[in-house]
Structures are given as C-alpha cells and as structure tokens.
Design an enzyme around this catalytic site. Structure first.
Site, PDB file in Angstrom:
ATOM      1  N   LEU A  32      40.967  30.525  46.948  1.00 20.79           N
ATOM      2  CA  LEU A  32      40.328  30.913  45.694  1.00 20.79           C
ATOM      3  C   LEU A  32      39.267  29.850  45.424  1.00 20.79           C
ATOM      4  CD1 LEU A  32      43.312  31.855  43.324  1.00 20.79           C
ATOM      5  CD2 LEU A  32      41.695  33.408  44.412  1.00 20.79           C
ATOM      6  N   ASP A  33      38.113  30.274  44.881  1.00 18.61           N
ATOM      7  CA  ASP A  33      37.074  29.300  44.546  1.00 18.61           C
ATOM      8  C   ASP A  33      37.650  28.224  43.627  1.00 18.61           C
ATOM      9  OD1 ASP A  33      35.394  30.943  45.941  1.00 18.61           O
ATOM     10  OD2 ASP A  33      34.498  31.864  44.163  1.00 18.61           O
ATOM     11  N   LYS A  34      37.027  27.058  43.657  1.00 17.37           N
ATOM     12  CA  LYS A  34      37.499  25.923  42.855  1.00 17.37           C
ATOM     13  C   LYS A  34      37.653  26.287  41.378  1.00 17.37           C
ATOM     14  CE  LYS A  34      36.192  21.208  41.617  1.00 17.37           C
ATOM     15  NZ  LYS A  34      35.203  20.123  41.774  1.00 17.37           N
TER      16      LYS A  34
END
Length: 253
Positions: free
Chosen positions: A110-112
């Site tokens: 998942l993106d940061k």
C-alpha cells in the site's frame, strides 16, 4: 525421544525458529537443565524431535511450534509496506518481537500515505499466488476524491482508464457513495474495485479523469475484508475462516 519420519528436526533449530534463543544460547540452556522434551531434561540441543508429537518446554513454558504466520494489519498512513527502509518506519516495525521472529513480509504493498488492509505472512507460495497477475485477485478501496464523480466516470472506469504512461487498466467497478461540499470544492466519497495493482493505480486512475484522491483506504482483498474493530496501526492473526477466504480466492481465480 528421537521421533520418526520426515517431521523430525533438530531441537535447537525448532527452538531458535520460535525465538527461544540462538544456537549458542540454547546450548547454555541445555547445560543448565532448562529444556525438557516429554518431561525429561534434554542433554543435547541437537537431538531430533517431532514438534507435532513431542512436548517441548523451555524454562517451564511449553513451546507450541508452527511454521507459518498469517497476520491482518490495519496499516496506518506514514508507514511503508516493506521489510526494511533506511528512512521510514516499516510495517514490520509495528509487529511484536515474537511475531517478527517468523520473518513475515507484506503481501503486495500500500502506498505510504494509504491506510487499510495489509496481509503479512511468511507463506511464500500463497503470497505469490495472491499477487500473480494471472489471478486478478480483486482489491476494494474506499476514497475521498476532490471533484464531482459522476455516471460518466463510472462508465469510463468500467471500460478501463488510460493512465499517464499510456497503460490501459482492466475494467474497474466504481461506486459513488455520496458528495460533500468543502472549502476545496466538491469531494466525492467512492468505493472502487480493481483487479490489478499498478504503481499508485487508484490515484492515477482518478488523475486520468481530472480528479485527485485526498484519502485512500483498502478495505478488502478478494473476499477477505478488513475487520471493522481493528484499530489503525494494530494487527491480529487471521482466523481459520479468514485464511480459507484467502485460499479460496487463490483457488477460484
């Protein structure tokens, strides 16, 4: 005490795998009479035992052996989906020492700045199958999007969206949940199911239709949904039923 068949392993290997100690620490524990198998003091840390049959104890505590670990994490924003990172906190930093021992890794990423469902496991084959481009395991997101999402966007997402690099996405299921008026303008609340996992895909899909994702949360992977009572940043082991949902997703695709 030796056990039979393929299931036997060196006692020190079993105990180090379970985080009881290093090989040298375990030798010391054996010398001190602190390790028992089937109620008898162990004299050699290298003996062969079957952890499924024999009762292993260290310092009076029974050691329940297992190979695999399956965790559901509610990933918070600001944490990276990696096993190590020189600058940022990783999802492994959120785990207790006794769970890190199993060397789990995130299934996909998942993106940061994205929160939500992330599976961590050391089951390589299952992770590989769930992430395989051939499987197209669906991933469900909820988002707040700046801009008025309408029926035309729903239609476009259903046909596939051309991203900034020319890639055409697979058909995706966009559902409008509502609108809010804010100081920034109209914000759309949406649900989106995608069947692939390109870099920043959800954000880039909305960018392609002239809108911007303000907040993104993954709520499901296949049939497995993020537990509603799992607080941001916390995690727990998957139940047998949840694990079966993941395995069924893998088998069904």
């Amino acid at each position: 005490m030796s056990g039979k068949g393929k299931q036997t392993q060196r006692l020190d290997k079993i105990l180090s795998h379970m985080g009881v100690g290093t090989r040298s620490e375990l030798k010391k524990m054996v010398k001190q009479g602190r390790i028992y198998v089937d109620g008898k003091v162990v004299k050699d840390s290298g003996i062969q035992v079957n952890p499924e049959i024999h009762v292993i104890e260290a310092d009076g505590e029974r050691i329940m052996y297992r190979e695999m670990i399956y965790l559901m994490l509610h990933k918070p924003p600001g944490v990276v989906s990696a096993t190590e990172d020189a600058r940022d906190k990783t999802v492994l930093d959120l785990l207790r020492k006794e769970d890190r021992i199993f060397q789990p890794f995130p299934v996909g990423r998942l993106d940061k700045d994205t929160e939500g469902l992330l599976i961590l496991t050391n089951d390589g084959p299952l992770a590989h199958e769930l992430l395989s481009p051939r499987k197209h395991v669906p991933k469900t997101y909820e988002a707040r999007v700046l801009g008025k999402v309408d029926a035309e966007d729903v239609k476009q997402f259903a046909a596939g969206v051309r991203l900034d690099d020319g890639y055409e996405t697979m058909p995706a299921e966009l559902t409008l949940l509502g609108h809010e008026e804010t100081d920034e303008g109209t914000v759309s609340l949406i649900s989106l199911i995608i069947h692939e996992g390109k870099f920043h895909q959800v954000k880039r899909m909305f960018q392609a239709v002239g809108k911007r994702v303000l907040y993104l949360k993954r709520v499901a992977m296949g049939e497995l949904r993020l537990a509603s009572d799992l607080a941001i940043g916390s995690y727990r082991e998957l139940t047998e039923e949840e694990l079966n949902l993941l395995r069924n997703d893998n088998a069904a695709n």
